[in-house]
Design a protein around this motif. Structure first.
Motif, PDB file in Angstrom:
ATOM      1  N   TYR A  24       0.937  -1.040   0.166  1.00  0.00           N
ATOM      2  CA  TYR A  24      -0.517   0.329   0.196  1.00  0.00           C
ATOM      3  C   TYR A  24       1.162   1.115   0.279  1.00  0.00           C
ATOM      4  O   TYR A  24       1.657   1.466   0.652  1.00  0.00           O
ATOM      5  CB  TYR A  24      -0.791  -0.005   1.206  1.00  0.00           C
ATOM      6  N   LEU A  25       0.592   2.571  -1.100  1.00  0.00           N
ATOM      7  CA  LEU A  25       1.686   2.871  -1.208  1.00  0.00           C
ATOM      8  C   LEU A  25       0.147   4.755  -0.823  1.00  0.00           C
ATOM      9  O   LEU A  25      -0.168   4.729  -1.334  1.00  0.00           O
ATOM     10  CB  LEU A  25       2.084   3.296  -2.811  1.00  0.00           C
ATOM     11  N   ASP A  51       6.492  -3.605   5.938  1.00  0.00           N
ATOM     12  CA  ASP A  51       7.623  -3.439   4.933  1.00  0.00           C
ATOM     13  C   ASP A  51       6.784  -3.090   3.046  1.00  0.00           C
ATOM     14  O   ASP A  51       7.356  -2.714   2.508  1.00  0.00           O
ATOM     15  CB  ASP A  51       8.402  -4.505   4.203  1.00  0.00           C
ATOM     16  N   TYR A  52       4.963  -3.804   2.870  1.00  0.00           N
ATOM     17  CA  TYR A  52       4.604  -3.491   2.160  1.00  0.00           C
ATOM     18  C   TYR A  52       3.557  -1.768   2.256  1.00  0.00           C
ATOM     19  O   TYR A  52       3.166  -1.609   1.312  1.00  0.00           O
ATOM     20  CB  TYR A  52       3.497  -4.477   2.167  1.00  0.00           C
ATOM     21  N   PHE A  53       4.305  -1.183   3.678  1.00  0.00           N
ATOM     22  CA  PHE A  53       3.633  -0.669   3.486  1.00  0.00           C
ATOM     23  C   PHE A  53       4.315   0.897   3.187  1.00  0.00           C
ATOM     24  O   PHE A  53       5.483   1.235   3.832  1.00  0.00           O
ATOM     25  CB  PHE A  53       3.020   0.076   5.250  1.00  0.00           C
ATOM     26  N   LEU A  89      12.450  -4.969  -2.730  1.00  0.00           N
ATOM     27  CA  LEU A  89      13.055  -5.619  -1.600  1.00  0.00           C
ATOM     28  C   LEU A  89      12.939  -7.595  -1.836  1.00  0.00           C
ATOM     29  O   LEU A  89      13.260  -8.087  -3.281  1.00  0.00           O
ATOM     30  CB  LEU A  89      11.621  -5.782  -0.285  1.00  0.00           C
ATOM     31  N   ASP A  90      13.591  -8.281  -0.786  1.00  0.00           N
ATOM     32  CA  ASP A  90      14.509  -9.400  -0.694  1.00  0.00           C
ATOM     33  C   ASP A  90      12.580 -10.334  -1.287  1.00  0.00           C
ATOM     34  O   ASP A  90      11.963 -10.878  -2.844  1.00  0.00           O
ATOM     35  CB  ASP A  90      14.469 -10.287   0.201  1.00  0.00           C
ATOM     36  N   ASP A  91      12.186  -9.639  -1.286  1.00  0.00           N
ATOM     37  CA  ASP A  91       9.884 -10.782  -1.221  1.00  0.00           C
ATOM     38  C   ASP A  91       9.394  -9.633  -1.384  1.00  0.00           C
ATOM     39  O   ASP A  91       8.754  -8.934  -1.026  1.00  0.00           O
ATOM     40  CB  ASP A  91      10.240 -11.380   0.459  1.00  0.00           C
TER      41      ASP A  91
END
Lengths: 347, 347
Positions: free
Chosen positions: B194-195, B228-230, B250-252
């Motif tokens: 989410y950006l 990490d996804y934020f 990102l690594d994942d």
DNA sequence: CTGTTAGCGCATTCAC
DNA sequence: GTGAATGCGCTAACAG
């Protein structure tokens, strides 16, 4: 979420408090109240206080309509403009707004969606809303309408259109076209294409003026005009892209393209990218308008000071209102070449 | 072109012709003239003719200010909105304009550049320009200000902001966030980023609502939230691009990104392109707003009916004006998922 | 049907 | 300095 139940909270319309109520409460005459309202110096500090507190307690706020009727001015100016769909209108509107914000004037806007509405506004305006002055953006009046404006007695200025009888603020589109073309020429280009609107049915004539500038710049240095390099199409990016592809597929393609608007220039950029043509090393592109996005793409373009045209038009209107000027008068907004990175000498 | 010499063409202000002049010329009473002006049926065809020709000959046009004072209505509504810099404001304004155009109401606009101006308009309005109703776009009033509006007696509706005491038209941003996220989930994604804007200093709270929707959709299907996804950042495309690059390095990395605005989504698209990540096969992107450009890029997005929110708000105001509704009341604009081609099942 | 009159709320003389 | 009166241009209520 449930719709909120309709509570009958609305109190009966209490009769608005007037200047007379204040006068009564402060035990003075209405004239005195009016005087403190208008900062008239000839009122003693003592009574001024009384009035002020009365105003406070009554939560009084004067009725501007009555005031307007009395003084004969509305302190509002009107603006007629096309449907707010193009960034250029917005930008000009912002300029207008900018100078109005620091004035005591309000702005009422009349958007015209279609020609019929335009005529309605142009001929029937004073009936609707009394304004002290009028701004008209990008909509050229015919002689009859221009005459109507002058006879109506309300000062009017045209922004981005022109009439011999009225005040106007315009960009010199011929010069703009010339500037862009000359710049390309100075970089060393000789095969310069021009991508534009359909010239035959001009909503307003700027496009054909830019074209004239293009032709004239070519003539100055005796570059023969090449009809293959002249393309007309819709104003959107997509059709510009399609057109550009044709242009770049020519046996002898141009080394530079002058687009009559930034939207088109961006379409050209895309076409070049798809065709693996490098900009600016293999192809130079110059636009027109300096819309926001153009900066993002580093597009070389002609900045026609949209915001400033709004500012200048409004200032000119103020000059009219204060009798510091009278129609007709004409002003040109400055044109600036924004040399960015989509232009370079030809390969 | 030389500046046009200032010709003193301007005639001395001739006293405006009034209803009395017309009455005199037509040899009738002012009441009768007023009647024909207002299409009152109780006027004989003969005298109506007389009056009409008198009006014609005198080139008479009634003074709306006087009329307004007399009838107690201004037939204008006001709109307060932020500086016209974002397409979303414009789009809403267009909606407002659209319904006003087919009414007898005029529109006066108050642009607020800064917080101080906002407060000035919010608290001091009735002094400036008497309007029959008020529209407020994207600017949430505090309790005091809301109270001021209700007490002032002028019907007010909020568009794109919310207050318990007032009428408002809002989008359900939580639901919007949920819709977008769910769509991604249904496609099979589980690594959804989410950006967004900076949530801490919300100019208005829509962004954090969308975030709530995102979180809630995740919870529904028990996908654990991954910090990490934020990503938070500025609202422009560039910073979104930078952020997206981090995200995708990102690594994942996530298999899908939900951007809180289309501008950001476009930045993400660019980042993906630069990193040679294919959309939508390797990465899904969904935006929010459905700005014009989004169609051009075939961006999947949430359409929050900006234009319609202007329409609905204005209609609600009319309901207020005609006593068909009273505050508070709240309406949600419809949300539509525009499934286009930047989203697909994960690889 | 139509003329006359009394406000609408405020600014602005003009006397006091 | 301040109050009272007049008018801005129009609508609406009341007579006729």
């Amino acid at each position: 979420m449930e719709p909120v139940p309709i509570t009958v909270t609305k109190m009966k319309d209490t009769p608005p408090t007037t200047i007379r109520d204040v006068a009564r409460k402060a035990k003075v005459g209405v004239g005195t109240v009016s005087r403190v309202l208008n900062d008239n110096p000839s009122v003693s500090e003592k009574t001024r206080e009384k009035v002020l507190t009365a105003i406070e307690e009554l939560d009084y706020t004067p009725n501007p309509i009555a005031r307007q009727l009395s003084v004969g001015r509305t302190l509002t100016i009107g603006i007629i403009l096309p449907y707010l769909t193009l960034p250029s209108y917005i930008e000009r509107l912002r300029g207008v707004q900018h100078v109005l914000a620091s004035s005591e004037y309000d702005l009422v806007i009349f958007c015209v969606d279609d020609p019929a509405q335009k005529n309605a506004y142009f001929q029937d305006l004073s009936r609707k809303s009394r304004v002290d002055g009028m701004l008209i953006v990008s909509l050229p009046p015919d002689d009859f309408q221009a005459d109507y404006f002058t006879r109506s007695g309300i000062p009017t200025v045209l922004i981005d259109s022109d009439h011999s009888k009225l005040c106007c603020v315009v960009a010199d589109d011929i010069e703009g076209g010339r500037m862009a073309t000359r710049y390309l020429i100075e970089l060393g280009h000789r095969k310069i294409a021009y991508l534009t609107d359909y010239l035959e049915t001009p909503f307003h004539p700027a496009m054909s003026y830019r074209y004239q500038g293009y032709r004239s710049a070519l003539e100055e240095v005796e570059i023969p005009y090449n009809p293959d390099y002249f393309m007309q199409g819709e104003r959107d990016r997509e059709s510009a892209r399609a057109l550009a592809k044709k242009l770049l597929s020519l046996d002898d393609p141009p080394s530079a393209v002058f687009a009559a608007s930034d939207a088109r220039a961006l379409g050209i950029l895309e076409a070049a990218q798809e065709m693996k043509i490098k900009v600016p090393s293999e192809l130079s592109v110059i636009g027109y308008d300096a819309i926001r996005e153009s900066a993002y793409y580093n597009l070389t373009t002609i900045d026609q000071s949209l915001f400033d045209s709004g500012v200048m038009g409004t200032q000119m209107l103020f000059d009219l209102l204060t009798n510091r000027a009278q129609p007709p008068c004409k002003k040109h907004v400055p044109l600036k070449l924004l040399a960015r990175s989509t232009t370079a000498p030809p390969p």
